[in-house]
Scaffold this active site. Structure first.
Site: not given
Ligand code: F6P
Length: 355
Positions: A135-136
């Site tokens: 999504i980033d």
């Molecule tokens: O997939 C990317 C992301 O959504 C980032 O924007 C975010 O910092 C991270 O994953 C969060 O990861 P997790 O779900 O492992 O906490």
């Protein structure tokens, strides 16, 4: 019969399921068998796989595939695998693929997942083609990663809601959106919602500068007679939203400021039509390329930079994973020309102030 495998890895993103469906249909049309790997590289190391489209009763049979494309998340499951980061884990994964007679692997995921795919090829000659999903939108050599459009739509809808209540009370809001290493979601949503300013990690500002700049934008906005001031903050900006808002309120005690952290809400939900379309077309090209012998590549959507090999789909090109990973690093550290164009867009198109 030729056999391919597919896995989804890292943070899930809306559109992964649409990619799985398209990969399954492309394999079926070309007489190949597709195995879906459970839980990303974790499941690969343990040899946990399920046949996709074998018959109507299976979990991933034809009827299931019909509804799959509209669902968020990933039906195969995903993981951030610590074991796969170790050489022994990758060696085990390569053994599993070899003994199951799998000639190529589709990896749907982000930076970490594609780094793993590249290592799998370099160390064990496993033929891998990646599909960018995050999504980033922090992956090089593609204008869009799977899930970004849906995430943006979710943020825009949330900001519209915030806007209603902000204008009712004449308040300022700081809305934090996901994006650990890349400010794309913050920057693009700021343009889409007509925010007053945007904060993202690549600006490399310290806390004092940020507090000062945010307070100034809010004060000036209300002084001009606005009923709301909206600031979008990327998660990667280290100061927590609540602390930022508290420190700004200390400077502006006559004004009301609120914080909203959208967090994982932004990562779920039904994929947008654009995400479904891009996912399907990337998956088609990934499978077709693998069956034609491609290795150590990623397919990119309307790449924002020159080069890449053409595919039968005019919007999709193939790039070596080495180049993708280099460009991804440049995006993260803010030195890519793609980042410079994004900044220009912020300032020219909407006059959103990058703080
Ligand atoms: O997939 C990317 C992301 O959504 C980032 O924007 C975010 O910092 C991270 O994953 C969060 O990861 P997790 O779900 O492992 O906490």
């Amino acid at each position: 019969m030729r056999t391919l495998a597919l896995l989804t890895s890292g943070g899930d993103s809306p559109g992964m399921n649409a990619a799985i469906r398209a990969a399954a249909k492309t394999c079926a049309a070309r007489g190949a068998r597709l195995l879906g790997v459970r839980d990303g590289y974790e499941g690969l190391i343990d040899g946990r796989m399920v046949e996709v489209v074998p018959g109507p009763c299976d979990l991933l049979g034809e009827s299931a595939l019909d509804v799959l494309g509209s669902q968020g998340g990933t039906v195969l499951g995903s993981a951030r695998s610590a074991r796969f980061r170790e050489p022994a884990g990758r060696a085990r994964a390569a053994d599993v693929l070899r003994s199951a007679g799998i000639e190529g692997l589709v990896v749907i995921g982000g930076n970490g997942s594609l780094t793993g795919a590249h290592a799998l090829f370099r160390e064990h000659a496993v033929r891998v083609v990646g599909i960018p999903a995050s999504i980033d939108n922090d992956i090089g050599c593609t204008a869009m990663a799977i899930g970004t459009d849906t995430a943006l739509n979710t943020i825009v809808q949330a900001c519209d809601h915030v806007d209603d209540t902000a204008r009712a009370h004449r308040r300022a809001f700081v809305v934090e959106v996901m994006g650990r290493a890349c400010g794309y979601l913050a920057m693009a949503s700021a343009v889409a919602v007509g925010a007053d300013a945007v904060l993202f990690r690549e600006q490399k500002r310290d806390e004092e500068e940020i507090v000062q700049a945010v307070a100034a934008v809010i004060q000036q906005g209300f002084a001009r007679g606005k009923r709301r001031v909206l600031i979008i903050k990327a998660e990667g900006v280290e100061i927590p939203c609540t602390r930022l808002v508290r420190r700004v309120e200390e400077r502006l005690p006559e004004l009301e400021v609120r914080a909203v952290v959208l967090g994982h809400i932004v990562r779920g939900g039904h994929p947008s039509s654009l995400d479904r379309l891009v996912s399907a077309r990337l998956a088609f090209s990934a499978v077709a390329s693998l069956l034609e012998g491609a290795a150590d590549e990623m397919v990119g959507w309307n790449p924002p930079l020159p080069g890449g090999l053409p595919t039968p789909d005019g919007s999709v090109k193939r790039f070596p994973l080495e180049r993708v990973l280099q460009e991804t690093a440049a995006l993260e550290e803010g030195s890519s020309p793609v980042m410079a164009r994004r900044l220009q867009l912020l300032q020219q198109v909407e006059g959103v102030l990058p703080l």
